[in-house]
Write a protein that holds these residues in place. Structure first.
Motif, PDB file in Angstrom:
ATOM      1  N   ARG A   1       0.869  -1.185   0.000  1.00 26.35           N
ATOM      2  CA  ARG A   1       0.000   0.000   0.000  1.00 26.35           C
ATOM      3  C   ARG A   1       0.900   1.227   0.000  1.00 26.35           C
ATOM      4  O   ARG A   1       1.770   1.364   0.857  1.00 26.35           O
ATOM      5  CB  ARG A   1      -0.931   0.025   1.214  1.00 26.35           C
TER       6      ARG A   1
ATOM      7  N   SER B   1      -2.953  -2.410  -2.521  1.00 26.89           N
ATOM      8  CA  SER B   1      -4.078  -1.689  -1.929  1.00 26.89           C
ATOM      9  C   SER B   1      -3.773  -0.202  -1.859  1.00 26.89           C
ATOM     10  O   SER B   1      -4.061   0.463  -0.870  1.00 26.89           O
ATOM     11  CB  SER B   1      -4.390  -2.243  -0.532  1.00 26.89           C
ATOM     12  N   SER B   2      -3.180   0.328  -2.937  1.00 19.15           N
ATOM     13  CA  SER B   2      -2.763   1.731  -2.979  1.00 19.15           C
ATOM     14  C   SER B   2      -3.817   2.657  -3.542  1.00 19.15           C
ATOM     15  O   SER B   2      -3.709   3.879  -3.382  1.00 19.15           O
ATOM     16  CB  SER B   2      -1.504   1.883  -3.849  1.00 19.15           C
TER      17      SER B   2
END
Length: 284
Positions: free
Chosen positions: A120, A145-146
């Protein structure tokens, strides 16, 4: 409904000083990191049925405090990557981006004994148009999950725009809590400031969009004693207006809403089943 809670595990005092170019010796607030993890683990055991979470951890924490990362991993949580420094990584040239990723992964895997599978970006600082950055991520990780995604946007379009093939994309929903209001990410300050109904509605909408419902928090948000705070006297020679801005940001992070956070999280957990580690979303 199941939802995934993750922790962006970082030393915000160190990160603020780096961001504002305040001279520092590079040391981290080890006691604050330890106590914040104690608070997270105690809460998970007491109110989340012992759920094991994912900790997106900066490489500098793993490099300087490997014993903390080892403890988190030893308790069964997943260690994922939050870059090496807590910098907006899309601003880094690709060679620097990859080098800092590899340095972070090496430190995280050495400290945790785990294979690091997820990433992330700090401050959600990657954009769907950063195709070259995502090409690097695809060589190193199983999931990312960025990204954030707005209500009504097409999740399938993320893969086309980023150009990824194998990398699983697990975005966080941004949703307006009311007409005319700005979109809030599901977690962090949005969870502190808004009623819990806003977070629950965002998780429900994420599920309706076919996303994995997820929200995130930071270690300092589990603390109400300003353990990561540093005074104006430690801000060095930066301009007064920047000192005041940094003071306001620290108040936002360490004071406003922190004392009520655990109660709000308890109430959310009473209505939503907190699931496990995010690596399980990609079958690992």
């Amino acid at each position: 409904m199941k939802a995934w809670l993750s922790i962006d595990f970082e030393d915000i005092a160190h990160d603020f000083k780096r961001e504002f170019a305040i001279p520092q010796d590079g040391s981290l607030r080890v006691d604050a990191l330890q106590r914040s993890y104690d608070a997270i683990e105690t809460f998970a055991q007491d109110h989340l049925n012992g759920a094991r979470l994912t900790f997106f951890t900066t490489g500098v924490v793993a490099e300087k405090c490997p014993e903390i990362v080892a403890r988190i991993a030893g308790d069964g949580h997943e260690i994922a990557c939050h870059y090496f420094w807590h910098d907006p990584c899309r601003l880094d040239q690709l060679e620097i981006f990859e080098a800092r990723l590899r340095r972070a992964v090496d430190a995280l895997e050495t400290a945790s004994g785990q294979k690091v599978l997820g990433f992330r970006a700090p401050r959600f600082s990657l954009d769907v148009t950063d195709r070259s950055h995502f090409a690097v991520l695809e060589t190193l990780f199983a999931y990312d999950s960025s990204l954030t995604i707005g209500e009504g946007e097409d999740p399938a379009a993320l893969r086309c725009t980023t150009g990824v093939e194998r990398l699983a994309l697990l975005p966080i929903l941004r949703r307006r809590p009311g007409p005319g209001l700005p979109r809030l990410r599901t977690g962090g300050a949005g969870l502190k400031y808004a009623p819990i109904s806003v977070t629950i509605a965002s998780l429900e909408q994420a599920a309706e969009m076919g996303l994995a419902p997820q929200f995130y928090l930071h270690p300092y948000e589990f603390m109400a004693d300003q353990a990561f705070y540093f005074p104006i006297s430690e801000m060095g020679g930066i301009a007064l207006h920047r000192k005041l801005f940094l003071w306001a940001r620290q108040t936002h992070c360490h004071v406003i809403g922190n004392a009520r956070l655990l109660d709000k999280l308890r109430r959310i957990a009473a209505e939503v089943e907190i699931a496990g580690r995010m690596r399980e979303l990609v079958g690992i």
